[in-house]
Design a protein around this motif. Structure first.
Motif, short mmCIF file in Angstrom:
data_model
loop_
_atom_site.label_atom_id
_atom_site.label_comp_id
_atom_site.label_asym_id
_atom_site.label_seq_id
_atom_site.Cartn_x
_atom_site.Cartn_y
_atom_site.Cartn_z
N ARG A 84 24.67 39.03 32.97
CA ARG A 84 25.87 38.34 33.43
C ARG A 84 26.91 39.36 33.84
NH1 ARG A 84 29.60 33.87 31.27
NH2 ARG A 84 30.06 35.25 29.52
N TYR A 85 27.57 39.10 34.92
CA TYR A 85 28.62 40.01 35.42
C TYR A 85 29.87 39.18 35.65
CZ TYR A 85 31.00 43.19 38.75
OH TYR A 85 31.90 43.98 39.41
N LEU A 86 30.89 39.44 34.80
CA LEU A 86 32.18 38.77 35.00
C LEU A 86 33.12 39.75 35.69
CD1 LEU A 86 32.78 36.97 31.58
CD2 LEU A 86 31.81 36.04 33.68
N LEU A 87 33.57 39.38 36.88
CA LEU A 87 34.51 40.21 37.61
C LEU A 87 35.83 39.46 37.66
CD1 LEU A 87 35.22 42.63 39.44
CD2 LEU A 87 34.28 41.35 41.36
N ASP A 88 36.84 40.04 37.02
CA ASP A 88 38.16 39.40 36.99
C ASP A 88 38.04 37.98 36.44
OD1 ASP A 88 40.85 39.51 37.28
OD2 ASP A 88 40.87 39.09 39.44
N GLY A 89 37.17 37.83 35.42
CA GLY A 89 37.02 36.54 34.75
C GLY A 89 36.07 35.57 35.42
N LYS A 90 35.49 35.99 36.54
CA LYS A 90 34.63 35.07 37.30
C LYS A 90 33.19 35.59 37.29
CE LYS A 90 34.44 33.23 42.00
NZ LYS A 90 34.93 33.50 43.35
N ASP A 91 32.25 34.70 37.02
CA ASP A 91 30.84 35.12 37.01
C ASP A 91 30.35 35.30 38.44
OD1 ASP A 91 28.22 35.64 36.58
OD2 ASP A 91 27.82 33.87 35.34
N VAL A 92 30.08 36.54 38.78
CA VAL A 92 29.65 36.81 40.16
C VAL A 92 28.15 37.12 40.26
CG1 VAL A 92 31.91 37.61 40.94
CG2 VAL A 92 30.28 39.26 39.99
N SER A 93 27.44 37.07 39.12
CA SER A 93 26.04 37.50 39.16
C SER A 93 25.14 36.53 39.91
CB SER A 93 25.52 37.74 37.74
OG SER A 93 26.02 36.77 36.85
N ARG A 94 25.61 35.30 40.13
CA ARG A 94 24.75 34.34 40.82
C ARG A 94 25.38 33.78 42.10
NH1 ARG A 94 21.78 36.67 39.10
NH2 ARG A 94 20.24 36.48 37.47
N LEU A 95 26.38 34.49 42.62
CA LEU A 95 27.04 33.98 43.83
C LEU A 95 26.15 34.15 45.06
CD1 LEU A 95 30.77 35.16 43.51
CD2 LEU A 95 29.78 32.93 42.95
N GLY A 96 26.39 33.33 46.06
CA GLY A 96 25.65 33.44 47.32
C GLY A 96 26.24 34.53 48.21
N LYS A 97 25.57 34.74 49.34
CA LYS A 97 25.97 35.83 50.24
C LYS A 97 27.41 35.71 50.73
CE LYS A 97 21.67 37.50 52.21
NZ LYS A 97 20.97 37.83 53.43
N ASN A 98 27.79 34.49 51.08
CA ASN A 98 29.14 34.29 51.62
C ASN A 98 30.21 34.57 50.57
OD1 ASN A 98 28.67 33.61 54.32
ND2 ASN A 98 28.03 31.56 53.72
N GLU A 99 29.98 34.06 49.34
CA GLU A 99 30.98 34.27 48.29
C GLU A 99 31.07 35.74 47.92
OE1 GLU A 99 28.53 31.74 47.72
OE2 GLU A 99 29.51 30.10 46.61
N LEU A 100 29.91 36.41 47.88
CA LEU A 100 29.93 37.84 47.57
C LEU A 100 30.69 38.61 48.63
CD1 LEU A 100 26.32 38.53 46.19
CD2 LEU A 100 28.49 38.51 44.94
N ALA A 101 30.50 38.21 49.90
CA ALA A 101 31.22 38.88 50.99
C ALA A 101 32.72 38.71 50.79
CB ALA A 101 30.79 38.31 52.34
N GLU A 102 33.12 37.52 50.35
CA GLU A 102 34.54 37.28 50.13
C GLU A 102 35.07 38.12 48.97
OE1 GLU A 102 35.78 33.08 49.88
OE2 GLU A 102 34.77 32.87 51.82
N VAL A 103 34.27 38.19 47.89
CA VAL A 103 34.68 39.00 46.74
C VAL A 103 34.86 40.46 47.18
CG1 VAL A 103 33.93 39.93 44.51
CG2 VAL A 103 33.64 37.50 45.02
N ARG A 104 33.88 40.98 47.93
CA ARG A 104 33.98 42.37 48.39
C ARG A 104 35.21 42.57 49.27
NH1 ARG A 104 28.24 41.70 49.29
NH2 ARG A 104 28.66 41.29 51.49
N ASN A 105 35.43 41.60 50.13
CA ASN A 105 36.54 41.71 51.07
C ASN A 105 37.90 41.68 50.37
OD1 ASN A 105 38.34 39.89 53.33
ND2 ASN A 105 37.30 41.74 54.01
N ARG A 106 38.02 40.82 49.33
CA ARG A 106 39.35 40.60 48.75
C ARG A 106 39.63 41.46 47.53
NH1 ARG A 106 39.26 34.20 49.43
NH2 ARG A 106 39.28 34.20 51.71
N THR A 107 38.60 41.74 46.71
CA THR A 107 38.90 42.43 45.46
C THR A 107 38.33 43.84 45.38
OG1 THR A 107 37.30 40.81 44.66
CG2 THR A 107 39.45 40.78 43.64
N LEU A 108 37.41 44.20 46.29
CA LEU A 108 36.76 45.51 46.16
C LEU A 108 36.99 46.39 47.37
CD1 LEU A 108 33.29 44.23 44.86
CD2 LEU A 108 35.36 44.66 43.54
N GLY A 109 36.94 47.69 47.11
CA GLY A 109 36.99 48.66 48.20
C GLY A 109 35.90 49.69 47.98
#
Ligand SMILES: Nc1ncnc2c1ncn2[C@@H]1O[C@H](COP(=O)(O)OP(=O)(O)O)[C@@H](O)[C@H]1O
Ligand SMILES: [Mg+2]
Lengths: 409, 242
Positions: B64-89
């Motif tokens: 399990r991977y909680l990033l900023d309180g949200k479980d991202v280990s099972r997100l789809g491609k689009n949601e992961l792209a959004e996470v990368r775009n908004r919270t990661l560099g």
């Protein structure tokens, strides 16, 4: 992400490989140019045919001996004679919707003047013929009823025959020409009529009275009429009625039973015109399939180059995905690239096709006609080719895994 | 609350076959906001794999991977792209700038995908380039820039979307020691602004600039220690900075 940004990315990617982009679109360019050129020429020919038939008058009927063959246009020559001079008289006398009717007897022969000779088609006819064909004289007078009654050795020449025998601008009225050693006096010159839809020169002909034709040119005047009957209905609206009345009259005169086919055929100009258009249609279909094939080949070329492009730019795709590009962004990027390629090809193809049609038209004296909807359809089709053949490579790009794409060398 | 929370993360390649590799063999890890973490370890130990999972570029086989309180280990491609775009560099070893674009356009990319309008995009990208001392180079293409400058453009690109975390896999791997120090100084300067930094390195003197060092071996964390970070000091020389 806006369309504008996507478009800019695409244009930049394509301008990176100008030559490759150009070669890729060549298939589309050729396909679209072919469509534009062939339709311009085809439509031009069709318009000329229609104009030619319109000038001949839509109230004309042509009756020839022999049975109607399936859909075909069968010539009168060589078929069993079935029309008689009495048939002609009956048509003139008994069909109220007929304004005029005349027989046309035809034979090819050489006309000899003092200085030249010219082989042409000699027609034996009556005064009504010029009326039916709506064909005035540019000089002198037409054949008269008394010429026919007396079998006078007079001749009316078409303009081409005058040009060949006497030279341009000559007025041969009053001069003598010979056909098969028989001297004929030129009494008139028929006004220039131009070309038939089939490209045959209407003015390359000469007319003599039908009685003279039968005696001096063809042989004895029997009961049968060796040629065709031209009929002019009283008005365009009367044409159909005249056609039906003549058919009934001739069936009755020829004593045909209910189940027997006609031993003659009556064609109106609309039918002849549509037979002509049928011919151009076949041509158009043929050329359209050539165009379709080259568009297909063009599309495959685009697909091929887009697949190469996706492979070359896998790392770029990975970087974009890492920075937040969603699959649909990548899909749009490559799809628009393919679209830009194919639409650019379409536009170049349209320009090339228009240019080529004008050039060919000038060179071979063909009429050309550009239709805006054809150009729109060509542009639309080239766009469609881009979408259809760009979709697979674009999907491939969009389905890449970011980490695999980033690791790609 | 932890910004990053990994629980029993496994990443297994070629599972079930003879060539099975357990790149991550049950990693649990927690990172707080503002930390500067260095991940060390021998080659093939799983550092990059860990970084890719943390960076939402790769999905773990299990855990399990909680990033900023949200479980991202099972997100789809689009949601992961959004996470990368908004919270990661991201900062990569080989910079990964797009070659036919200017520095400014490269920095703009994350904002393009975030749907930021053109004017804001240019403004913010210019500011980010100024921050890394390349204001005057914004129209230069990557092949007109030195390695150090390219990496600074990459840092500006990682920062422009105002991320919470910056991931850097061997960011100094292709740089000389002086420019390496420069890059580290830039990353160190982020901690006070609340941006978390996680970097992979196999160079001990680079790891010294971090406030926490994690050592990975055979897909497991074998050491994890907090310590006083050494300040990266850039000796001012002829290299222009504005
Ligand atoms: N796509 C992959 N397929 C199979 N094995 C992989 C793949 N990526 C990494 N590995 C393996 O996983 C292990 C960890 O790799 P990596 O995380 O890249 O190590 P490091 O970055 O610490 O050098 C290595 O043994 C490597 O060979
Ligand atoms: Mg690695």
């Amino acid at each position: 992400m806006s369309l504008y940004v996507t478009l800019r990315i695409a244009l930049r990617a394509l301008s990176r490989n100008r030559l490759r982009s150009f070669l890729t679109t060549l298939g589309v360019i050729i396909g679209v140019a072919a469509v534009i050129t062939m339709t311009a020429i085809g439509e031009g020919a069709k318009a000329r045919i229609q104009a030619a038939f319109a000038s001949m008058g839509t109230n004309m009927l042509v009756i020839s001996p022999g049975s109607t063959t399936l859909g075909g246009v069968k010539g009168g020559s060589g078929t069993m004679p079935s029309l008689t001079w009495d048939d002609l008289k009956a048509i003139q006398r008994d069909v109220p919707s007929v304004r005029a009717a005349a027989a046309v007897l035809r034979s090819s022969a050489s006309i000899v003047s003092e200085t030249n000779n010219w082989s042409t088609s000699i027609q034996g006819t009556a005064p009504e013929y010029f009326d039916v064909r709506n064909w005035p004289m540019s000089s002198g007078s037409a054949i008269t009823q008394s010429d026919v009654d007396t079998g006078a050795k007079v001749i009316v020449l078409g303009q081409t025959v005058v040009d060949q025998l006497f030279g341009r601008n000559a007025d041969p009225v009053g001069q003598t020409v010979r056909i098969r050693q028989v001297p004929f006096t030129v009494v008139g010159v028929a006004a220039k009529k131009g070309q038939s839809p089939m490209g045959q020169d209407y003015d390359d002909t000469a007319f003599v009275p039908q009685s003279t034709f039968a005696q001096k040119i063809q042989g004895g005047l029997g009961k049968y009429l060796q040629g065709t009957i031209f009929v002019s209905a009283k008005s365009d609206a009367d044409t159909g009625r005249a056609q039906d009345s003549i058919e009934a009259l001739l069936r009755d005169r020829h004593q045909l039973r209910q189940n027997e086919d006609n031993d003659f055929q009556i064609r109106n100009l609309a039918e002849i015109a549509s037979a002509q258009e049928e011919g151009t249609k076949t041509m158009t279909t043929l050329l359209a399939s050539v165009a379709a094939v080259s568009l297909l080949v063009g599309g495959i070329g685009i697909m091929n180059i887009m697949l190469v492009s996706v492979t070359e730019r896998t790392r770029e795709i990975g970087v974009r995905m890492a920075l937040g590009a969603k699959p649909r962004h990548v899909l749009a990027q490559f799809l628009i690239e393919a679209l830009v390629l194919s639409i650019a090809g379409g536009i170049i193809g349209i320009a090339l096709g228009v240019g080529l049609a004008i050039l060919l038209g000038k060179r071979f004296d063909w009429p050309v006609l550009f239709q805006p909807q054809v150009i729109l359809v060509a542009a639309g089709f080239s766009g469609l080719v881009g979408i259809v053949f760009g979709l697979y490579p674009a999907r491939k790009a969009s389905e890449l895994d970011p980490i695999d794409a980033l690791r790609h060398e | 609350m932890a910004l990053i929370e990994l629980e029993q993360i496994y990443k297994i390649y070629n599972a079930g076959s003879d060539a099975e590799v357990r790149a991550l063999a049950g990693v649990s890890l927690s990172i707080a906001p503002g930390e500067f973490v260095a991940v060390m370890g021998p080659s093939g130990s799983g550092k990059s794999t860990l970084m890719n999972v943390l960076g939402c570029l790769d999905r773990p086989t299990s855990g399990r991977y909680l990033l900023d309180g949200k479980d991202v280990s099972r997100l789809g491609k689009n949601e992961l792209a959004e996470v990368r775009n908004r919270t990661l560099g991201f900062v990569f070893q080989n910079f990964n700038l797009l070659p036919r674009m200017s520095a400014l356009e490269n920095v703009e990319l994350p904002l393009v995908y975030a749907g930021v309008p053109a004017r804001d995009r240019k403004q913010r990208s210019s500011e980010a380039l100024e921050l890394v001392g390349l204001a005057k180079r914004q129209d230069h293409h990557p092949n007109q820039l030195s390695g150090g400058q390219q990496q600074r453009v990459a840092i500006a690109r990682a920062l422009v979307g105002r991320p919470k975390i910056i991931f850097a896999d061997e960011p100094t791997g292709n740089l000389d020691s002086r420019t390496s120090t420069e890059v580290m100084a830039m990353l160190q300067a982020l901690a006070p602004t609340g941006i978390t930094v996680a970097l992979v390195t196999h160079e001990p003197d680079i790891a010294e600039y971090a406030s926490r060092v994690i050592v990975v071996k055979d897909g497991l964390i074998v050491r994890d220690e907090q310590r006083e970070a050494r300040r990266a000091v850039v000796l001012e020389t002829g290299e222009e900075h504005a």
